[in-house]
Design a protein around this motif. Structure first.
Motif, short mmCIF file in Angstrom:
data_model
loop_
_atom_site.label_atom_id
_atom_site.label_comp_id
_atom_site.label_asym_id
_atom_site.label_seq_id
_atom_site.Cartn_x
_atom_site.Cartn_y
_atom_site.Cartn_z
N SER A 52 -6.90 -6.66 11.05
CA SER A 52 -5.52 -6.65 10.57
C SER A 52 -5.33 -5.40 9.73
CB SER A 52 -5.20 -7.90 9.74
OG SER A 52 -5.96 -7.93 8.56
N MET A 53 -4.11 -4.91 9.70
CA MET A 53 -3.76 -3.75 8.88
C MET A 53 -2.36 -4.00 8.35
SD MET A 53 -3.76 0.32 9.69
CE MET A 53 -2.36 0.32 10.76
N ASN A 54 -2.21 -3.89 7.04
CA ASN A 54 -0.95 -4.26 6.41
C ASN A 54 -0.56 -3.29 5.32
OD1 ASN A 54 -0.52 -7.11 7.52
ND2 ASN A 54 -2.63 -7.17 6.81
N LEU A 55 0.75 -3.23 5.08
CA LEU A 55 1.28 -2.52 3.92
C LEU A 55 1.49 -3.56 2.84
CD1 LEU A 55 2.49 -0.05 2.51
CD2 LEU A 55 4.70 -0.70 3.52
N VAL A 56 0.89 -3.33 1.69
CA VAL A 56 1.04 -4.24 0.55
C VAL A 56 1.72 -3.45 -0.57
CG1 VAL A 56 -0.18 -5.62 -1.18
CG2 VAL A 56 -1.03 -5.53 1.17
N ILE A 57 2.71 -4.06 -1.17
CA ILE A 57 3.40 -3.42 -2.30
C ILE A 57 3.20 -4.29 -3.53
CG2 ILE A 57 5.60 -2.63 -3.22
CD1 ILE A 57 6.45 -2.16 -0.27
N MET A 58 2.56 -3.70 -4.54
CA MET A 58 2.37 -4.40 -5.82
C MET A 58 3.51 -3.99 -6.74
SD MET A 58 -1.69 -4.16 -6.75
CE MET A 58 -1.56 -5.34 -8.11
N PRO A 59 4.30 -4.93 -7.21
CA PRO A 59 5.40 -4.60 -8.11
C PRO A 59 4.89 -3.99 -9.42
CG PRO A 59 5.58 -6.87 -7.31
CD PRO A 59 4.23 -6.36 -6.90
N PRO A 60 5.77 -3.32 -10.16
CA PRO A 60 5.39 -2.76 -11.45
C PRO A 60 4.75 -3.83 -12.34
CG PRO A 60 7.57 -1.99 -10.85
CD PRO A 60 7.17 -3.02 -9.83
N GLY A 61 3.61 -3.49 -12.95
CA GLY A 61 2.93 -4.38 -13.87
C GLY A 61 2.23 -5.57 -13.24
N ALA A 62 2.26 -5.69 -11.92
CA ALA A 62 1.67 -6.86 -11.26
C ALA A 62 0.15 -6.88 -11.42
CB ALA A 62 2.02 -6.86 -9.77
N ILE A 63 -0.37 -8.08 -11.53
CA ILE A 63 -1.81 -8.28 -11.58
C ILE A 63 -2.14 -9.47 -10.67
CG2 ILE A 63 -1.66 -9.69 -13.67
CD1 ILE A 63 -4.45 -8.51 -14.41
N ALA A 64 -3.08 -9.28 -9.77
CA ALA A 64 -3.48 -10.35 -8.86
C ALA A 64 -4.39 -11.33 -9.58
CB ALA A 64 -4.22 -9.76 -7.66
N GLN A 65 -4.43 -12.54 -9.10
CA GLN A 65 -5.39 -13.51 -9.62
C GLN A 65 -6.79 -13.08 -9.19
OE1 GLN A 65 -4.65 -16.10 -11.67
NE2 GLN A 65 -2.61 -15.19 -11.63
N PRO A 66 -7.80 -13.29 -10.04
CA PRO A 66 -9.17 -12.96 -9.63
C PRO A 66 -9.55 -13.75 -8.38
CG PRO A 66 -9.08 -13.51 -11.98
CD PRO A 66 -7.75 -13.86 -11.39
N HIS A 67 -10.19 -13.07 -7.43
CA HIS A 67 -10.55 -13.73 -6.18
C HIS A 67 -11.63 -12.93 -5.46
CE1 HIS A 67 -7.59 -10.69 -4.99
NE2 HIS A 67 -8.21 -10.69 -3.80
N PHE A 68 -12.14 -13.52 -4.37
CA PHE A 68 -13.03 -12.78 -3.48
C PHE A 68 -12.77 -13.26 -2.06
CE2 PHE A 68 -15.50 -16.47 -4.77
CZ PHE A 68 -16.10 -16.90 -3.59
N HIS A 69 -13.20 -12.46 -1.10
CA HIS A 69 -13.06 -12.77 0.32
C HIS A 69 -14.46 -13.09 0.84
CE1 HIS A 69 -9.11 -10.95 -0.15
NE2 HIS A 69 -9.72 -9.99 -0.79
#
Length: 146
Positions: A52-69
């Motif tokens: 898969s190949m995707n465009l991801v946009i993180m909004p200003p100041g965004a922080i993802a939840q800690p995770h792993f794949h």
């Protein structure tokens, strides 16, 4: 939503059985996509089998939840912006990545990206060896590590 366009290729490879003969183009229809939604190539948009190949946009100041794949590798290319990524056991390591950087995350490595700008989005091109549109991720609690 998305517009999907196909271009038929020459049938000169007719001797190869059951190979796709179309190129599939996935084009966003003028909308901005933010986490956790993705726009791109996947099993659902292009019948991809192993990528898969995707465009991801993180909004200003965004922080993802800690995770792993747990099972797939992820490769990123930062198109725009700066991201700080905390990673590893207890998220004790940190790396700042900026536009033009390639980033590789092996399976099982905990991480937590954060957009360093409070005013500008981060644009990231991602690729995974998993064709599903939505990531398979496992939440990670860094406080459980010693």
């Amino acid at each position: 939503m998305m517009k999907q366009t196909s271009f038929n290729l020459s049938d000169t490879n007719a001797s190869v059985e059951q190979k796709p003969t179309d190129i599939i183009v996935v084009r966003p229809a003028g909308q901005t996509t933010t986490l956790p939604h993705f726009i791109g190539i996947s099993a659902s948009t292009a019948d991809a089998k192993g990528i898969s190949m995707n465009l991801v946009i993180m909004p200003p100041g965004a922080i993802a939840q800690p995770h792993f794949h747990p099972e797939h590798e992820t490769a990123l290319y930062l198109l725009k912006g700066r991201v700080e990524v905390h990673y590893g056991e207890g998220l004790k390591h940190s790396q700042v990545c900026e536009a033009g950087d390639f980033v590789f995350t092996p399976p099982g490595v905990p991480h937590q990206p954060r957009n360093l700008s409070e005013t500008e989005p981060v644009c990231i091109l991602t690729a995974r060896n998993d064709p599903d549109e939505q990531e398979k991720l496992v939440p990670y609690d860094p406080t459980l590590e010693s």
